[in-house]
Every structure is written in C-alpha cells, then in structure tokens.
Design a protein around this motif. Structure first.
Motif, PDB file in Angstrom:
ATOM      1  N   ASN A 139      30.910  17.920 -21.072  1.00  0.00           N
ATOM      2  CA  ASN A 139      29.746  18.122 -21.939  1.00  0.00           C
ATOM      3  C   ASN A 139      30.157  18.027 -23.390  1.00  0.00           C
ATOM      4  O   ASN A 139      31.338  18.091 -23.718  1.00  0.00           O
ATOM      5  CB  ASN A 139      29.106  19.487 -21.648  1.00  0.00           C
ATOM      6  CG  ASN A 139      29.987  20.626 -22.118  1.00  0.00           C
ATOM      7  OD1 ASN A 139      29.998  20.969 -23.285  1.00  0.00           O
ATOM      8  ND2 ASN A 139      30.774  21.193 -21.197  1.00  0.00           N
ATOM      9  N   ALA A 140      29.164  17.890 -24.247  1.00  0.00           N
ATOM     10  CA  ALA A 140      29.449  17.833 -25.679  1.00  0.00           C
ATOM     11  C   ALA A 140      28.904  19.063 -26.378  1.00  0.00           C
ATOM     12  O   ALA A 140      28.936  19.142 -27.601  1.00  0.00           O
ATOM     13  CB  ALA A 140      28.854  16.563 -26.291  1.00  0.00           C
ATOM     14  N   SER A 141      28.379  20.001 -25.613  1.00  0.00           N
ATOM     15  CA  SER A 141      27.872  21.236 -26.200  1.00  0.00           C
ATOM     16  C   SER A 141      27.580  22.224 -25.085  1.00  0.00           C
ATOM     17  O   SER A 141      26.523  22.192 -24.472  1.00  0.00           O
ATOM     18  CB  SER A 141      26.583  20.961 -26.990  1.00  0.00           C
ATOM     19  OG  SER A 141      26.047  22.197 -27.428  1.00  0.00           O
ATOM     20  N   ILE A 155      38.375  32.818 -30.662  1.00  0.00           N
ATOM     21  CA  ILE A 155      37.281  32.581 -29.716  1.00  0.00           C
ATOM     22  C   ILE A 155      36.212  31.767 -30.432  1.00  0.00           C
ATOM     23  O   ILE A 155      35.645  32.216 -31.436  1.00  0.00           O
ATOM     24  CB  ILE A 155      36.710  33.921 -29.217  1.00  0.00           C
ATOM     25  CG1 ILE A 155      37.830  34.713 -28.505  1.00  0.00           C
ATOM     26  CG2 ILE A 155      35.551  33.688 -28.245  1.00  0.00           C
ATOM     27  CD1 ILE A 155      37.532  36.180 -28.351  1.00  0.00           C
ATOM     28  N   SER A 156      35.987  30.562 -29.919  1.00  0.00           N
ATOM     29  CA  SER A 156      35.050  29.651 -30.591  1.00  0.00           C
ATOM     30  C   SER A 156      34.304  28.837 -29.555  1.00  0.00           C
ATOM     31  O   SER A 156      34.850  28.496 -28.507  1.00  0.00           O
ATOM     32  CB  SER A 156      35.838  28.713 -31.519  1.00  0.00           C
ATOM     33  OG  SER A 156      35.073  27.548 -31.817  1.00  0.00           O
ATOM     34  N   GLY A 157      33.057  28.513 -29.851  1.00  0.00           N
ATOM     35  CA  GLY A 157      32.268  27.696 -28.930  1.00  0.00           C
ATOM     36  C   GLY A 157      32.602  26.225 -29.003  1.00  0.00           C
ATOM     37  O   GLY A 157      32.005  25.405 -28.298  1.00  0.00           O
ATOM     38  N   VAL A 158      33.563  25.863 -29.808  1.00  0.00           N
ATOM     39  CA  VAL A 158      33.916  24.461 -30.009  1.00  0.00           C
ATOM     40  C   VAL A 158      34.275  23.789 -28.687  1.00  0.00           C
ATOM     41  O   VAL A 158      34.856  24.408 -27.800  1.00  0.00           O
ATOM     42  CB  VAL A 158      35.082  24.365 -31.015  1.00  0.00           C
ATOM     43  CG1 VAL A 158      36.349  24.936 -30.428  1.00  0.00           C
ATOM     44  CG2 VAL A 158      35.299  22.948 -31.462  1.00  0.00           C
ATOM     45  N   GLY A 161      28.079  22.069 -31.043  1.00  0.00           N
ATOM     46  CA  GLY A 161      28.551  21.039 -30.128  1.00  0.00           C
ATOM     47  C   GLY A 161      29.217  19.891 -30.851  1.00  0.00           C
ATOM     48  O   GLY A 161      29.168  19.779 -32.078  1.00  0.00           O
ATOM     49  N   ALA A 162      29.826  19.032 -30.035  1.00  0.00           N
ATOM     50  CA  ALA A 162      30.642  17.953 -30.594  1.00  0.00           C
ATOM     51  C   ALA A 162      29.824  16.696 -30.747  1.00  0.00           C
ATOM     52  O   ALA A 162      30.199  15.646 -30.267  1.00  0.00           O
ATOM     53  CB  ALA A 162      31.847  17.696 -29.691  1.00  0.00           C
ATOM     54  N   GLY A 208      18.185  23.238 -35.932  1.00  0.00           N
ATOM     55  CA  GLY A 208      17.472  24.484 -35.709  1.00  0.00           C
ATOM     56  C   GLY A 208      18.413  25.618 -35.358  1.00  0.00           C
ATOM     57  O   GLY A 208      19.496  25.737 -35.936  1.00  0.00           O
ATOM     58  N   ILE A 209      18.033  26.417 -34.356  1.00  0.00           N
ATOM     59  CA  ILE A 209      18.815  27.628 -34.073  1.00  0.00           C
ATOM     60  C   ILE A 209      20.189  27.314 -33.510  1.00  0.00           C
ATOM     61  O   ILE A 209      21.072  28.155 -33.531  1.00  0.00           O
ATOM     62  CB  ILE A 209      18.068  28.582 -33.110  1.00  0.00           C
ATOM     63  CG1 ILE A 209      17.731  27.855 -31.814  1.00  0.00           C
ATOM     64  CG2 ILE A 209      16.818  29.138 -33.770  1.00  0.00           C
ATOM     65  CD1 ILE A 209      17.269  28.791 -30.710  1.00  0.00           C
ATOM     66  N   ARG A 210      20.380  26.097 -32.975  1.00  0.00           N
ATOM     67  CA  ARG A 210      21.717  25.748 -32.493  1.00  0.00           C
ATOM     68  C   ARG A 210      22.424  24.810 -33.459  1.00  0.00           C
ATOM     69  O   ARG A 210      23.181  23.960 -33.057  1.00  0.00           O
ATOM     70  CB  ARG A 210      21.668  25.172 -31.086  1.00  0.00           C
ATOM     71  CG  ARG A 210      21.831  26.252 -30.013  1.00  0.00           C
ATOM     72  CD  ARG A 210      21.951  25.682 -28.621  1.00  0.00           C
ATOM     73  NE  ARG A 210      20.821  24.847 -28.282  1.00  0.00           N
ATOM     74  CZ  ARG A 210      19.614  25.314 -27.968  1.00  0.00           C
ATOM     75  NH1 ARG A 210      19.389  26.591 -27.929  1.00  0.00           N
ATOM     76  NH2 ARG A 210      18.643  24.476 -27.685  1.00  0.00           N
ATOM     77  N   GLY A 211      22.207  24.998 -34.743  1.00  0.00           N
ATOM     78  CA  GLY A 211      22.828  24.125 -35.738  1.00  0.00           C
ATOM     79  C   GLY A 211      24.066  24.720 -36.378  1.00  0.00           C
ATOM     80  O   GLY A 211      24.729  24.068 -37.166  1.00  0.00           O
TER      81      GLY A 211
END
Lengths: 167, 761, 333
Positions: free
Chosen positions: B207-209, B463-466, B507-508, B443-446
């Motif tokens: 996935n990319a996000s 800890i990162s969502g990257v 996301g990437a 938006g909220i996921r920016g």
C-alpha cells in the motif's frame, strides 16, 4: 483421469539434502516456497518474464517458476537464503555490495538479481559493464534503472578480487 | 554540521532484502490460513442476470463463497462525490477483470477450481473503449449518473485567454495522444487478512498509505477505524499504483469474517495488470501563444483522459498534469478543461509520469515557438520558468525553486548549445523541464504525526505512519531522527505503517513523505530532546538551554566533562515519573478551501521541486530504433537527505518515465481486453537497454522542508520523458504526436516526412 | 501462484524408452520446459503425461564426422559459448539472442527447434481466452489475428531454426520406425496450427551442422523491442560463400518470425550470388525478403513494420556474414 502419483524427489537446497514427496506438476518455485518455506524466490509473473524467481541450479541461474521440481532431481539448488554464511550471519560480499552501493530499492527483484550476479562473477570475475548488463538482461527491476545495480556488481567484483576493502 | 543528513547512509531495510529475510505479503502465512481466488468478468460490459455459486460451495475444501449479496454495498471513491464502485459487482460489470465473486478454500488450487464452478449468466451490453467515442452521441452509457460518460470535468480559467491571443506574435495548436502505461511494480498485489472474534481485522497488503487503507476498509466493513489494523510489510514498488482502495482487501477481509480464519489472496501478474490500476490514455489539444521575445502569454488546453470504468483518484488525476505545467512556467492567461471519461476498460489511477502526452505537448510547443521566434530551447525555458518567490496561475506561492540552476546544470554538462542543430544526421538532443508538488490538500489525512520514546538503556523508538514502497522513506525518517536527536542511527528502532500503533500519515503519494512525515519526525525528536534536557538539567545542575547531546551523553555546551550518559538521563527521568516521549505533528501550509473541481485555487502544496533533463539520441533511420547515448538529469529536491538514494530515484525515473515511457511502454487492446498483461509483452526497460545517466543534484534548501528537503525523483521521471521526445524530434526533424515513440511510429514518421519532402522538391 | 494442471511425469532412461512413452495417449515431450511450462500454466496444453527427454537425447557438441552434431539436450547456455568458426557463427549468435541467461540455462536446442508457434491472441491465460470464442489453435474456428482468415496465422519465432537452416544443417529424428535425417527446413510445415513435421512419438536427437567452406560466413540478425527477453518481431539468418573471383558464389537466406514457419528466400539468395554485397545487391535481397514475409497482427509491432525491418535484418545479417566470409578467407590465405 486418476490423480497422478506423487514422486519422491531428492534435492539439495543450500547444501542441505531433502527427500520430498511431491506432485510431478510442481515447479521448483512451488517446492521452495511452499514445501521448504524458502520465500526469498518470488513469483513476479510465473511465466518467466521477470526473473524474481531466479535461483542457481548447479551454479547456473534459472527460472524456478519454469522448472519442474522433478527435473532437478539430484541437482544442487542455491537460493538467496543460502548465500550468506549461515553461521557467522555476515552478508555474502555480493549482498553487502548491493547494500553499500544502494543497489536495492523495493527489493522484490533483489534475490534473483544477486544470484544472477553471483553466477556471472563465478564465471567471469571481472566483467565489463556491457557484460554485466547482458548477464542481468533477464532480471527486471522497476525501481533503479539498473544504474546502481550495475555499480553494486562492479563493487562486488572489486571486493571479491581483493582490489577494494569492505568497510 | 550534520552527521546524517546529506550522507549516503546505506539503508537498513536493504540488509533484509539482500538476504531474502524481507517478507512481502505473499510470503506471509498464518496458522489455519485459507486461500482465496476471485471470479472476474471476462466481458467488458454486461448485466449479471444470475450468479449461481452452489456447485462451488459443494466442492470439498471450499470454506466460503461470497458475492455482492454478502457485501455491504458501500461504494468506493476517493471523494464523497466520486463513490461509484462496489467491491463486488452487484448487477452489472463494466470492465474485463471486474470482481463478481470470491472463494476461500483449503488450498489455492481448490479456490481456483471452485471459481470455475460458479455459473454466471451474462447479458452482454454494448461497450465503448475510447474516450472520444464514449462522449459521442449514442455511445453506450456506463453509469446512469454520468451524462456522455463524463466522470470528471476540471475547468480552470485564469486571466482572459480569448482576449490574449491578439497580443501574441506566435500562436500554435498541437494535438498529442498517448496510450495507457502500466505500473509493473515487480510485486503482484496480495492481501492477507484475519478477522478475529474480537471483531478486529488485521490486514497486510502492499500500500501507499496504511491509514487510508484502514479508513476505506473500515467504511466498507462498517467497522470503526480502531478495529482495522493495517500492518507493516515489505512492499515491492508502487509508482502510484497502490494509492487507493481495491476490492482485493475488502474481499479477503469479508472471506475471513465469514470463515473466522485467516485468508490470503495473491494476484497473478495478469490480475495485477488489469484489476488494480492502469495509467490513463490521453488526447491533449493545446493552443500556446507567445510574444516576440519568447514570453509565454496564453495557453488553452483541453484534455480527454480515458478513466476506465470507475473514478478512483479521478479529480486528482484529471488535475495533476495541468498543475505540473502551471508550476513550471509563468503564464498570465491560461484555461484548462480536463475531462476524465468513463470507458469499459480497467480503472485508471495516478502514475509516476502521469500525462506524457500532456507534458510532452508543452515541451513540443516550447521548442516550436523557440524555432519560430529565433530563440534556442534553453533560452525560452529560462525566460518562462517560474522561480523562488513566484506564484502559480492558480495562486500557489513558491517558497523555493531552483529552476534556472537545474536548467543550466544539464545544459552545460551536456554542451547543449554546442550540439543544438550541429549534430550529425539522425542525432538529436532535447531538453525537458517540470516542477512537481510535495503534497497537496488532502483534508484530515493531509498531515503526519510521530512519536519518539526512550528505553531505560538509552535506546530510541521512533513511531511514524510513514510507509516505504521501496523508495527509502524509512531510511529518510531514520536519518532525520538521528540528526535531530543527536543519537547514532543504529540506536533508533523504527515502527512504521502499523495503524493500531502509528499516528496518522498522509502516505507515500504526491511526493509528500519527506516534507510532511519528515517534519513530523523532526518535531517529535526536538520535543524529545527538550524533555531530555529538562531532566538532564536537574542532574547536571545546568540550564536546559545550555545542553547538548552527542556520543551517547548529555553535556554542557563548551564543557564536555560536565556530562551524563543518555541512559542515566532516561533512568533519572523514570524515577521522577517523567518518561521521555516526544510528540511531533505537522500539517503542510496548504489552502484547505482549495478543491479540485469547485475551487481550484489557493496554496496547493507546501513546496515545489524542479527537474530538468537533457537527452542525446541517435535514431536508426532504417528501423526507427532510438539509441540513447546519454542522459543528463538535474534535480532541485531541496536538501538531499541521502544523495545516493535521491540518485536512485532519478535513475529509476529516467528508466520509467523517459526510456520506458517514451520508447517502449503502452498497453495494447482487443475489444477491451488487455493484450499485454505480463513482463514479456509489456516492455519495461532491461539493463542493457538503459543509457548512461549523469545526475546533478541542485539543493535549493526549502524553508519549510525538514533540513530543507522537498521531493526526490518524480520530477526526473517526467522531465526526461519530455527530453526524450524532444531529442527524437531534433534527430528526425519533426515531432511525433503519438506516445510512446515506438520504432514503428518513428519509422512511419521518418517516411512520412521524407514523402513530404519528395513532394516538395 | 500460477500452477500447472495435474499431470503425470516420467523421465525415461533411454531413447527407446522415451519413444515408447511418447507413444502413449496424451503424452507430451518435455525438454527445458521454458515454453511448455508457460503453455501448461495458461492451459493451452493439457497433456496427461510429460515425458522428460533429459536422459533420452544427447547433450553437447560432437565434432566427429567432419561437422558438428549438436545434441538436442544441449542448453542454449552452452551453445552460446561455442567458439564456432565464421561459417557457422550464426548458430551461437542466434542462441545468444534467445530470451535471457536464466532461460538459456534450461532451454535446449531440441526445445528451440520444436518451439510452438505463437500469437498474442493465443498465448494468454485461460481467463483471457474465456471472453471470446476459441481460436483455431485453441480448437475453435475463428482467427482473432486475421478476422475471416481461413487458417491459423500463429507466428514461428524460434531463433535457432533460421540460423541452422541457413548453414544447411540437418536434423536427426528418432521415432517408432527408427531414425531418419532431414533438412532443418523440412522439419516445419509452415502451418500455425501444427508447425512441426514430426510423426507421433518422434523426437529430435540432434542438429547436424556440416563443415562448410573456409571462405564462408554466417550471421543472425534479430529485430526485437528490447535487448533481452523478447521474441523476434522479425529475424534473418544469412550464409554466404566467397568465390575465387572475390564475389559471392553462393548464399542462403532464411527469415524468422514473419510467417508460421521459417522462410527461405530464393530471390534474396539470387540477388546476393555474384555480387560483392554492395548496397544495391543488399537492397534487392531485402526487397525480396519483404515480399516473402507474411506478418500478421499477432506479435510486437505492426505487420507493415515487421515487413520493412525483416529486409533490414537481411541486409545486416548478410553484411556481417560477408565480413566473416571475407575475414575467414583472408585469415586462411
């Protein structure tokens, strides 16, 4: 048609002998991934076009997805898992060169790429760039444009020849 | 002086990838796991009259069969107004490959056999495969809501284009077309999902996000987001093709929910090609007006994109080629009408070189104008290139952009001006330039957030969502963390893209990771340092502002002897109830009122990168084959966190955008059926095909980016495409209007031109 | 994972046993498997038993008898490393142009000689083919490549056969009725549907290459999309011999990948004979090749393009072969 009988398969993988009971239709890739748990060889396409399943059979690179396991009875197979010295945990010089020269991005092509490079360097320890590119011509990489993969093979060659120290 | 940033540190993940230890989704297995297979439509457009699963269900070893009857009916689309796709077709299929039913069984073979036993009665419907045919009168309608099959219309008008032509000295119209390109990431799509009796779903897939996937899956399964855990896994490439939601994860999760067992679905290469995403084909009509001195004064572009059967990232995909143009060149009057059109073909998404017919059309116009006005290709680009401090037509301020520097770097290294019009016959040289944004309003996921915590022995957890698709995002945030903390990189453990633990991340995609996620990590590290120094200040009886961290010790600046080991600081903090946990949160300064269709103006992105490339070619006039002699690529990526990795992105961009995109890659069709779904028939460049690449990194430190970093690589994929096309045009004396420029097209163009010359003489 | 259908497998220890096994209903010969395994995964072939020829056919290049007998089990990997004299240099050149090293390590000479014809509408998955009526090669009655066509137009794209035919090689074939030898060209029917002129249970044992004049040279030229992996869009193998007068005394020109079998072009040979392979002669030969080619829309690139470039392939192969012939003559004199 009755179910085809399974066959007994004697296979040496990464120096270890295995006696397996498999259906004759099984490819070497299925046996490696599903019977032996060696998932380093990938199925990128299953039809020979990408090279992510490439392993060494008696020292030569071959597509595990196009090779019937029955046909390599008695052969010696090397997968990416068998390349590094299992005992001291160090990377093989070619693996180390791919890490150091940034020859790996997504990594899905890497096992096949490294094993193909090993077969090349075993036969020709100081290949020129064109020879490297030709040897890798069946290994598809979508990330790197091959530039740093070629750098990695050249670095590995220099290190294996003792021309350059591994830091 | 930086210790890690700007250094080509070998990536940690590559040790796992070099040894086969890295686990991709298809490598994973759970106890008691079932295997899935999907029934797909073999027809491009049909009504489903009857789907009979009884024979499949009766097959020994089959544990569950699902169809639309089992599905929630929640439709997917990236925006509220684009939700048009059910993950299992309910009454109609709209492309070859669309999901109709799925099976979970004890083995993959049983699952595949069961799929073949599902009886479907189809009523074939007329289908349409070309966007211009699809908008014509009488074309079959693919969705009831879409008149003339128009899925998205992006209208943009700045200035007054109609009034501007009179002020132009050179006005020219061009039409270009491109076929679809495809991602061909080496890893085929795969999903492993497990719904347990606590009602939670854990899921692994490329996935990319991860956070976008978790939200989309939660919606479709009608679960709270907290119940959906997208896990970390090695990912074999994305290139834009892993960005949104696909039926695969929903189907796998649904099968797992029905069986209460883990289920794994692994796509074949063909499924990955037709049932995930493809690039858009495009027809681009442009009218460019220049003043005598080469100033670009007016631009009018209409683009029809073949979007396939559903919306996916539609509004974004329709806009981005225009945005990449308006970020690159200054123009007072510009109009864009982008249409994304439904057809009975697989779903199209964003791809690394999104819009080669668009981007190359721009550069064709620039070269033709330069010729008409007596300028050279370098001059006309320098004259019109946007730069630091400028605004784009749709009102984005550009905080940093080394456009002129990148153009000069490749022009000088390639000796462009010496070669332009002076090369031997059939040799050519060409230049292309482009700017790519580092993220856009989402938006909220920016935004992104990160945490840093310390172990009692001084070790660090980041800890990162990257998410890392292979481009090295994990390495980037590790280098930023090591630099920002002052801790050796080997002592930092990264937990990434695991949604139950990691905080939000955009996301990437859209090239935002380094800037947005990197800034969140930097801020978390700065917060952690501040907390550490507060604790250490007590221990050292010094002021927190005077402290420094290096070599595993906190010490007083200028008095290295007044030091305390990091581990001791952490432990004394723990004794006082002060566990050091740093938090960082970053949202790019974009205009959240900006909307792709309703309001396409305002700050689009926090940063803009720039790429320029020069390519020199030799064309074989007998076969039309193009031998690429050299590629020079120059990239303003802001600060290069890891220069070798940036180069890797540039090299890959040259291969995918330039060499593959212009010389080789196109999807071919037969009545809506994709003829080249595998690596043999779809031609991605091989090692011996690739030319020497000379990379030049131009670091225009960005005021917002972490340590000045922006985006790495995407600009190069696009600008080399433009340069390849222009170099070929220079070599054969005319531009080719169809992309890619395969040898048969090159030869046809050469022969048509020779025919014209024969007639003229 | 893409999987093969259930099948039996046997590896007969001798030629006789292999011929006997191939006589069983539903038996199919398996050499390196690099093409057959794909066909099985695509379900375009569903044999009941695969008969591995690994122990039945000779491997290696035998130099006895004044020429070379290239065993059918010889891998292309080994063949490309053969230091062949200029007269037969087209053979390792053709071997080197097949696919890529990890495929050549398993693919064999016999397998390449017996490669099935291909078509972009046939070499597809079972799912892909399920969306339209089966074509002739798949047992149906239509042709998707040539709508309304009255035969199967699948293309013969193996690389070794043109090279072997150009140097006048013969194949040794064994079957229930014993062994026979025939010209390479006679191994092919020219039919897309069933391209091999082999009787039931017959196997190719070797390609026998004659010792040729020291004043001759051969070359193989392949036009393909990329510098690896791809099948030919068009190919040409040329053998030329220099006469005492310095002109070309004899020539053989064979095309690949532009019809359902290899195509020998007598008019191209005539154009080269008596010439010095000057541009005019080469162009005449190229035009003859273009007229002889029958490409259809079933492979990479347009048929019109493949027709054009097969002429270019002839010119380039002929020039290189001539350089080898002349070079060989100078080296030997």
């Amino acid at each position: 048609m009755s179910t085809p009988r399974k066959i007994v398969l004697a296979l040496t993988v990464n120096g270890q002998d295995h006696d397996l009971l498999v259906e004759p239709r099984r490819t070497l890739l299925e046996v490696l991934r599903e019977e032996l748990g060696l998932t380093g060889a990938k199925e990128g396409c299953g039809t020979g076009g990408c090279g992510t399943c490439t392993v060494l059979i008696d020292g030569r690179p071959a597509r595990a997805c196009l090779t019937l396991a029955a046909d390599v009875q008695g052969a010696s197979v090397l997968t990416i898992e068998g390349l590094a010295d299992a005992l001291d945990g160090d990377l093989h010089p070619i693996q180390r060169a791919f890490v150091d020269a940034h020859g790996i991005q997504c990594g899905f092509c890497t096992p096949g790429m490294i094993l193909t490079a090993k077969a090349l360097l075993d036969e020709n320890p100081s290949p020129d760039e064109a020879e490297i590119r030709q040897a890798l011509s069946g290994q598809v990489c979508r990330c790197t444009g091959y530039a740093k993969i070629v750098d990695s093979v050249q670095l590995a060659a220099r290190r294996l020849a003792g021309e350059e120290e591994t830091p | 002086m930086s210790v890690y940033v700007g250094k080509s540190v070998p990536r940690r993940d590559t040790r796992l990838k070099a040894t086969g230890e890295a686990r991709y989704t298809a490598d994973l297995a759970l106890p008691f796991m079932l295997h899935a297979a999907v029934l797909r439509s073999p027809y491009p457009h049909a009504r489903l009259l009857r789907v009979d699963t009884s024979r499949a269900e009766a097959l020994p070893g089959v544990r569950a069969v699902i169809t639309a009857r089992d599905a929630s009916g929640v439709k997917w689309g990236v925006f509220r107004y684009t939700r048009d796709q059910e993950f299992l077709a309910r009454d109609r299929v709209r492309y070859i490959g669309e999901e109709i039913a799925a099976v979970a069984a004890d083995t993959e073979e049983i699952a595949q056999e069961a799929v073949a036993l599902i009886a479907v009665e189809y009523e074939r419907l007329p289908a349409v495969f070309d966007p211009l045919d699809a908008i014509a009168d009488g074309a079959p309608r693919i969705h009831d809501h879409a008149e003339r099959n128009i899925n998205i219309h992006v209208p943009i008008h700045v200035g007054d284009v109609d009034a501007a032509w009179d002020a132009c000295d050179h006005v020219h119209t061009e039409m270009t077309r491109s076929e679809e390109e495809s991602y061909f990431m080496t890893e085929p799509y795969a999903v492993l999902a497990h719904c347990d009796r606590q009602g939670t779903v854990e899921v692994w897939m490329p996935n990319a996000s991860p956070h976008t996937k978790a939200k989309g899956l939660a919606n479709a399964l009608e679960l709270p987001v907290s119940k959906v855990h997208v896990r970390h896994v090695a990912i074999g490439g994305a290139f834009g093709g892993r960005s949104d939601m696909f039926p695969g994860e929903y189907i796998t999760a649904l099968l797992s929910r029905k069986t209460r067992r883990p289920v794994r679905l692994v796509y074949t290469r063909e499924e990955n090609s037709i049932a995930v995403r493809q690039g858009h084909s495009m027809v681009v009509e442009s009218r460019f007006g220049f003043k005598k001195d080469g100033t670009l004064h007016a631009v009018d572009v209409t683009c029809h994109m073949d979007g396939g059967a559903y919306s996916s990232t539609g509004p974004i995909a329709t806009s981005v080629p225009f945005l990449c143009f308006e970020q690159t060149y200054r123009v007072a009057n510009v109009r864009y009408n982008g249409y994304r059109v439904y057809t009975n073909k697989p779903i199209r998404g964003m791809i690394r070189t999104h819009g080669r017919a668009w981007a190359c059309n721009v550069d064709m116009q620039l070269d033709l104008a330069a010729e008409a006005l007596g300028l050279d290709p370098i001059e006309i680009r320098l004259k019109n290139a946007l730069k630091t401090g400028d605004h784009t037509p749709t009102q984005s301020h550009i905080p940093s952009m080394a456009s002129h520097e990148t153009i000069r770097a490749v022009a000088e290294a390639s000796r462009f001006r010496e070669k332009w019009k002076r090369l031997p016959p059939w040799h050519g040289i060409g230049i292309g330039c482009v700017s790519v944004m580092s993220g856009f309003p989402m938006g909220i996921r920016g935004g992104s957030a990160a945490m840093v915590k310390f172990d009692e022995d001084g070790g660090v957890h980041l800890i990162s969502g990257v998410v890392d698709n292979g481009q090295g995002n994990e390495g980037v945030v590790l280098q930023i963390a090591a630099e920002a903390l002052g801790v050796p990189i080997d002592q930092i453990q990264l937990t990434a893209s695991a949604t139950e633990i990691t905080p939000i991340d955009q996301g990437a995609y859209s090239q935002a990771t380094t800037l947005v996620s990197g800034n969140a990590v930097r801020l978390a590290c700065e917060d952690a340092r501040r907390q550490l120094f507060e604790v250490a200040a007590d221990v050292l009886e010094a002021s927190a502002e005077d402290l420094e961290l290096a070599d595993g010790k906190v010490f007083v600046k200028g008095s290295p002897a007044r030091a305390v080991p990091l581990a001791k600081v952490v432990r004394s903090g723990l004794l006082k109830g002060k566990s050091v946990i740093g938090h960082g949160s970053f949202g790019p300064n974009v205009d959240q009122r900006r909307e792709w269709i309703q309001n396409p103006k305002g700050q689009l992105s926090a940063a803009f990168s720039y790429g320029s490339a020069v390519v020199e070619v030799r064309v074989d006039p007998e076969t039309g084959f193009v031998d690429v002699l050299d590629v020079w690529a120059s990239h303003d990526c802001g600060k290069a966190i890891n220069p070798k990795e940036v180069e890797g992105q540039m090299d890959g961009g040259v291969a995918m955008g330039g060499h593959g995109g212009i010389l080789l890659e196109a999807l071919r069709w037969h009545e809506g059926a994709n003829l080249n779904t595998n690596f043999l028939d779809y031609k991605i460049p091989l090692a011996p095909d690739m030319p020497p690449i000379h990379n030049f990194i131009v670091e225009a430190d960005d005021p917002v980016g972490p340590f000045g970093a922006k985006e790495g690589g995407l600009s190069i994929s696009m600008c080399t495409a433009q340069a390849y096309a222009n170099a070929i045009a220079h070599a054969i004396g005319t531009h080719i209007r169809e992309f890619p420029h395969t040898p048969d097209r090159v030869l046809d163009t050469i022969e048509a031109r020779e025919g014209t010359e024969d007639e003229a003489s | 994972m893409l999987r093969l259908p259930p099948t039996r497998w046997t590896r007969p220890p001798s030629l006789d046993a292999a011929v006997a096994a191939l006589g069983e209903p539903g038996a199919r010969a398996l050499a390196g498997g690099t093409d057959l395994v794909v066909a099985l995964k695509n379900r375009t072939g569903r044999p009941q038993c695969l008969v591995s020829l690994a122990d039945a056919c000779p491997a290696g290049i035998d130099t006895g008898g004044g020429g070379w007998a290239i065993g059918a089990a010889t891998t292309l990997w080994d063949l490309e490393r053969w230091t062949a004299p200029p007269s037969v240099a087209a053979i390792p050149e053709a071997a080197r142009s097949v696919a890529a090293p990890p495929i050549r390590s398993r693919a064999t000479v016999g397998g390449n000689l017996c490669l099935d014809t291909r078509c972009v509408f046939y070499n597809q998955s079972a799912f892909w083919r399920s969306g339209r009526p089966p074509c002739r090669k798949a047992g149906g009655e239509v042709c998707h490549a040539v709508p309304g066509g009255d035969r199967c137009h699948a293309v013969f794209s193996a690389d070794l056969p043109p090279a072997l035919a150009a140097v006048g090689a013969r194949v040794r074939v064994a079957g229930p009725d014993g062994e026979r030898r025939k010209d390479v060209a006679d191994l092919y029917t020219g039919q897309g549907l069933a391209p091999l002129a082999l009787a039931a249970a017959e196997v190719v044992l070797s390609a026998d290459v004659p010792a040729l004049s020291g004043r001759s040279g051969s070359a193989f030229e392949k036009i393909r999309a990329r510098r690896g992996l791809d099948f030919a869009a068009a190919s040409a193998a040329v053998w030329v011999e220099a006469g005492d007068d310095g002109a070309c005394r004899s020539a053989r020109v064979v095309l690949g990948a532009v019809d359902s079998g290899p195509v020998r072009v007598a008019r191209a040979e005539e154009a080269l004979q008596g010439s010095l392979l000057e541009p005019e002669a080469l162009e005449t030969a190229a035009d003859a090749a273009r007229r002889a080619a029958r490409p259809v829309k079933n492979a990479d690139f347009t048929p019109a393009y493949r027709r054009k470039v097969v002429g270019v392939a002839v010119k380039r192969a002929a020039s290189r072969a001539w350089q080898r012939a002349v070079g060989a003559r100078e080296a030997s004199s």
